[in-house]
Design a protein around this motif. Structure first.
Motif, PDB file in Angstrom:
ATOM      1  N   VAL A  85      20.675  -7.973 -27.821  1.00 43.16           N
ATOM      2  CA  VAL A  85      21.330  -8.270 -26.305  1.00 43.16           C
ATOM      3  C   VAL A  85      22.998  -8.694 -25.635  1.00 43.16           C
ATOM      4  CG1 VAL A  85      20.874 -11.039 -25.618  1.00 43.16           C
ATOM      5  CG2 VAL A  85      18.771  -9.477 -26.198  1.00 43.16           C
ATOM      6  N   ALA A  86      23.268  -8.610 -24.815  1.00 37.86           N
ATOM      7  CA  ALA A  86      24.194  -9.046 -24.155  1.00 37.86           C
ATOM      8  C   ALA A  86      24.730 -10.360 -23.910  1.00 37.86           C
ATOM      9  CB  ALA A  86      25.255  -8.024 -23.904  1.00 37.86           C
ATOM     10  N   PHE A 118      31.423 -11.758 -24.982  1.00 39.97           N
ATOM     11  CA  PHE A 118      30.325 -11.656 -24.961  1.00 39.97           C
ATOM     12  C   PHE A 118      29.445 -11.978 -26.078  1.00 39.97           C
ATOM     13  CE2 PHE A 118      30.859  -9.592 -21.353  1.00 39.97           C
ATOM     14  CZ  PHE A 118      29.739  -9.505 -20.164  1.00 39.97           C
ATOM     15  N   ALA A 119      28.703 -13.477 -26.516  1.00 39.22           N
ATOM     16  CA  ALA A 119      27.922 -13.210 -27.811  1.00 39.22           C
ATOM     17  C   ALA A 119      26.334 -11.804 -27.963  1.00 39.22           C
ATOM     18  CB  ALA A 119      27.025 -14.319 -27.889  1.00 39.22           C
ATOM     19  N   TYR A 120      25.943 -11.625 -29.134  1.00 36.01           N
ATOM     20  CA  TYR A 120      25.140 -10.952 -29.284  1.00 36.01           C
ATOM     21  C   TYR A 120      24.303 -10.721 -30.320  1.00 36.01           C
ATOM     22  CZ  TYR A 120      27.024  -9.014 -33.657  1.00 36.01           C
ATOM     23  OH  TYR A 120      26.790  -8.865 -34.796  1.00 36.01           O
ATOM     24  N   GLY A 121      22.966  -9.933 -30.099  1.00 37.18           N
ATOM     25  CA  GLY A 121      22.414 -10.404 -31.082  1.00 37.18           C
ATOM     26  C   GLY A 121      21.120  -9.202 -30.678  1.00 37.18           C
ATOM     27  N   PHE A 122      19.976  -8.803 -31.844  1.00 41.05           N
ATOM     28  CA  PHE A 122      19.377  -7.858 -31.557  1.00 41.05           C
ATOM     29  C   PHE A 122      18.260  -8.594 -32.099  1.00 41.05           C
ATOM     30  CE2 PHE A 122      22.721  -6.396 -35.008  1.00 41.05           C
ATOM     31  CZ  PHE A 122      21.013  -6.553 -36.136  1.00 41.05           C
ATOM     32  N   HIS A 123      16.677  -8.006 -32.131  1.00 45.10           N
ATOM     33  CA  HIS A 123      15.405  -8.262 -32.637  1.00 45.10           C
ATOM     34  C   HIS A 123      14.707  -6.670 -33.416  1.00 45.10           C
ATOM     35  CE1 HIS A 123      11.160  -8.681 -32.459  1.00 45.10           C
ATOM     36  NE2 HIS A 123      11.273  -9.642 -33.057  1.00 45.10           N
ATOM     37  N   VAL A 124      14.352  -6.435 -34.472  1.00 42.93           N
ATOM     38  CA  VAL A 124      13.936  -5.293 -34.239  1.00 42.93           C
ATOM     39  C   VAL A 124      12.922  -5.357 -34.585  1.00 42.93           C
ATOM     40  CG1 VAL A 124      14.017  -4.113 -37.061  1.00 42.93           C
ATOM     41  CG2 VAL A 124      15.625  -5.511 -36.898  1.00 42.93           C
ATOM     42  N   ARG A 125      12.447  -4.034 -33.695  1.00 47.20           N
ATOM     43  CA  ARG A 125      10.723  -3.781 -33.378  1.00 47.20           C
ATOM     44  C   ARG A 125      10.083  -2.642 -34.315  1.00 47.20           C
ATOM     45  NH1 ARG A 125      10.528  -5.626 -27.929  1.00 47.20           N
ATOM     46  NH2 ARG A 125      11.849  -7.549 -27.885  1.00 47.20           N
TER      47      ARG A 125
END
Length: 182
Positions: A85-86, A118-125
Motif C-alpha cells: 500500500v502507498a 507517501f507512506a507505505y506498508g504491506f501485509h504478508v499473504r
C-alpha cells in the motif's frame, strides 16, 4: 530492461512489470536499470540504500514514512506475496489522503514505485515473504513517522481474514488528521 509500466489510481505510484525471459534453464529478467528507470518511471532519483526484509504470514508493517529527507521506494518481493500500500501524504496533491494497493509477489515479479511524500506498508499473504526495498535516501530513525494502518478515515481495504501481527512502530501509528504531512 524492457518493462511495462502500469499506472495506478494515484498518478505518481507506478507498477513496473518486467519482461521475463523464460526457457528450459529457468527465468531471467532485469530487476533494475537506473537509466531505464529515469526515462520511464521517474526522473531525478538516485538510489542509495537497499533494505532486505523477511516476514512470516499475516505480518503487517506500516504505514511508514520519513518526514524529513523523504524517501522514494522501489518495493519488490523475492519470495512469497504481499499486499503493498502507498498512501499520499502530500497536502498539495489532489490525491492527498488516498491510497493504492497491489499484490506484489515472486510469481508476478512486479515492483511498486512509491515516490517521496507517501507512506507505505504491506501485509504478508504467503507463509514467508522476502522483500527488497530500494530507497532514494537513507533510513533515519529520528525522522520516521507512522500512520495508523487501520485508520477509519483512510479506510484501507487490506482484505485480511484475521487480525494481523503488528508490532513496534507499526502498532503505534497516529490517525491521518494527527500525523505530520508534506
Amino acid at each position: 530492461m524492457p518493462c511495462r509500466i502500469r499506472h495506478t489510481n494515484i498518478r505518481d505510484v507506478k507498477i513496473v512489470e518486467p519482461h521475463i525471459a523464460n526457457d528450459a534453464r529457468g527465468l531471467f529478467f532485469d530487476s533494475f536499470d537506473q537509466e531505464w528507470f529515469e526515462e520511464n518511471v521517474a526522473r531525478g532519483y538516485t538510489f542509495v540504500q537497499d533494505q532486505h526484509m523477511v516476514f512470516s504470514r499475516n505480518v503487517l508493517t506500516g504505514l511508514h514514512y520519513q518526514i524529513q529527507q523523504p524517501r522514494g521506494l522501489l518495493l519488490r518481493v523475492v519470495t512469497g506475496e504481499v499486499f503493498a500500500v502507498a498512501l499520499d501524504l502530500r497536502r498539495w496533491s489532489v490525491t492527498f489522503g488516498r491510497w493504492v494497493g497491489e499484490r506484489i509477489s515472486s510469481a508476478n515479479n512486479w515492483q511498486m514505485w512509491i515516490p517521496p511524500g507517501f507512506a507505505y506498508g504491506f501485509h504478508v499473504r504467503s507463509d514467508v515473504a522476502e522483500i527488497l526495498v530500494r530507497a532514494t535516501s537513507k533510513r533515519i530513525a529520528t525522522f520516521e513517522r507512522t500512520v495508523c494502518w487501520n485508520d477509519p478515515e483512510i479506510n484501507i481495504a487490506w482484505g485480511m481474514k484475521s487480525e494481523p501481527i503488528v508490532t513496534g512502530p507499526s502498532a503505534n501509528g497516529a490517525g491521518l488528521p494527527a500525523v505530520e504531512v508534506y
